[in-house]
Design a protein around this motif. Sequence first.
Motif, mmCIF file in Angstrom:
data_model
loop_
_atom_site.group_PDB
_atom_site.id
_atom_site.type_symbol
_atom_site.label_atom_id
_atom_site.label_comp_id
_atom_site.label_asym_id
_atom_site.label_seq_id
_atom_site.Cartn_x
_atom_site.Cartn_y
_atom_site.Cartn_z
ATOM 1 N N ASN A 34 -59.947 78.957 -27.962
ATOM 2 C CA ASN A 34 -60.320 77.567 -27.743
ATOM 3 C C ASN A 34 -61.340 77.382 -26.620
ATOM 4 N N HIS A 35 -61.965 78.447 -26.144
ATOM 5 C CA HIS A 35 -62.946 78.333 -25.052
ATOM 6 C C HIS A 35 -63.990 77.267 -25.335
ATOM 7 N N GLN A 36 -64.596 77.342 -26.505
ATOM 8 C CA GLN A 36 -65.701 76.430 -26.804
ATOM 9 C C GLN A 36 -65.244 74.983 -26.822
ATOM 10 N N SER A 37 -64.081 74.726 -27.373
ATOM 11 C CA SER A 37 -63.554 73.364 -27.413
ATOM 12 C C SER A 37 -63.270 72.845 -26.012
ATOM 13 N N VAL A 38 -62.671 73.670 -25.180
ATOM 14 C CA VAL A 38 -62.367 73.288 -23.797
ATOM 15 C C VAL A 38 -63.664 73.000 -23.038
ATOM 16 N N THR B 125 -65.389 69.728 -24.305
ATOM 17 C CA THR B 125 -64.692 68.545 -23.800
ATOM 18 C C THR B 125 -65.018 68.310 -22.336
ATOM 19 N N TYR B 126 -64.979 69.358 -21.511
ATOM 20 C CA TYR B 126 -65.269 69.208 -20.087
ATOM 21 C C TYR B 126 -66.704 68.731 -19.861
ATOM 22 N N ILE B 127 -67.653 69.374 -20.515
ATOM 23 C CA ILE B 127 -69.057 69.007 -20.312
ATOM 24 C C ILE B 127 -69.309 67.576 -20.782
ATOM 25 N N SER B 128 -68.840 67.244 -21.975
ATOM 26 C CA SER B 128 -69.085 65.907 -22.521
ATOM 27 C C SER B 128 -68.370 64.819 -21.740
ATOM 28 N N ASP B 129 -67.086 65.026 -21.452
ATOM 29 C CA ASP B 129 -66.279 63.968 -20.835
ATOM 30 C C ASP B 129 -66.430 63.879 -19.323
ATOM 31 N N VAL B 130 -66.530 65.027 -18.656
ATOM 32 C CA VAL B 130 -66.562 65.022 -17.192
ATOM 33 C C VAL B 130 -67.994 65.074 -16.666
ATOM 34 N N LEU B 131 -68.733 66.111 -17.024
ATOM 35 C CA LEU B 131 -70.078 66.254 -16.471
ATOM 36 C C LEU B 131 -71.032 65.172 -16.970
ATOM 37 N N LEU B 132 -70.870 64.773 -18.222
ATOM 38 C CA LEU B 132 -71.773 63.776 -18.800
ATOM 39 C C LEU B 132 -71.130 62.391 -18.903
ATOM 40 N N ASN B 133 -69.935 62.252 -18.345
ATOM 41 C CA ASN B 133 -69.226 60.965 -18.329
ATOM 42 C C ASN B 133 -69.161 60.304 -19.698
ATOM 43 N N GLY B 134 -69.024 61.100 -20.749
ATOM 44 C CA GLY B 134 -68.905 60.564 -22.092
ATOM 45 C C GLY B 134 -70.187 60.002 -22.682
ATOM 46 N N MET C 108 -72.709 61.605 -23.955
ATOM 47 C CA MET C 108 -73.114 62.333 -25.157
ATOM 48 C C MET C 108 -72.148 63.475 -25.414
ATOM 49 N N GLN C 109 -72.103 63.900 -26.656
ATOM 50 C CA GLN C 109 -71.302 65.048 -27.045
ATOM 51 C C GLN C 109 -72.230 66.258 -27.151
ATOM 52 N N VAL C 110 -71.806 67.374 -26.593
ATOM 53 C CA VAL C 110 -72.614 68.584 -26.684
ATOM 54 C C VAL C 110 -72.071 69.480 -27.789
ATOM 55 N N ALA D 1 -72.876 80.971 -25.274
ATOM 56 C CA ALA D 1 -73.130 82.043 -24.301
ATOM 57 C C ALA D 1 -71.995 82.131 -23.286
ATOM 58 N N ILE D 2 -71.514 80.986 -22.836
ATOM 59 C CA ILE D 2 -70.391 80.986 -21.884
ATOM 60 C C ILE D 2 -69.164 81.602 -22.548
ATOM 61 N N ASP D 3 -68.911 81.247 -23.794
ATOM 62 C CA ASP D 3 -67.772 81.800 -24.535
ATOM 63 C C ASP D 3 -67.889 83.316 -24.645
#
Length: 95
Positions: free
Chosen positions: A14-18, A21-30, A32-34, A81-83
């Motif tokens: 589930n790395h990619q999903s986690v 979610t973090y990038i879209s919801d936290v870093l981008l404050n919702g 946009m979805q990456v 790449a992170i995954d």
Amino acid sequence: MTTTQPIQPQESANHQSVLQTYISDVLLNGRMQVEADDDLLMGEIIDSLGMMRLVAFVEETFALKVPLEDITIQHFRTIEAIDQYLVGRISHGAG
């Protein structure tokens, strides 16, 4: 920063999903979805401060230390790449 429980290697599918979610919801404050193949850096989706926050999140969430020399475009350009980086680190027992 939100404290999360470390993800065990057997849960690594589930790395990619986690990360998404973090990038879209936290870093981008919702705003946009990456997607897994979006270029986070060259696409100017996240900036250098966001990258440092992402590295800290990866360390905390996946219970491993990311050495400075591993914070590269090769490892952190996309969620894919992170995954791949995480799978390699976890499979070699790095922490």
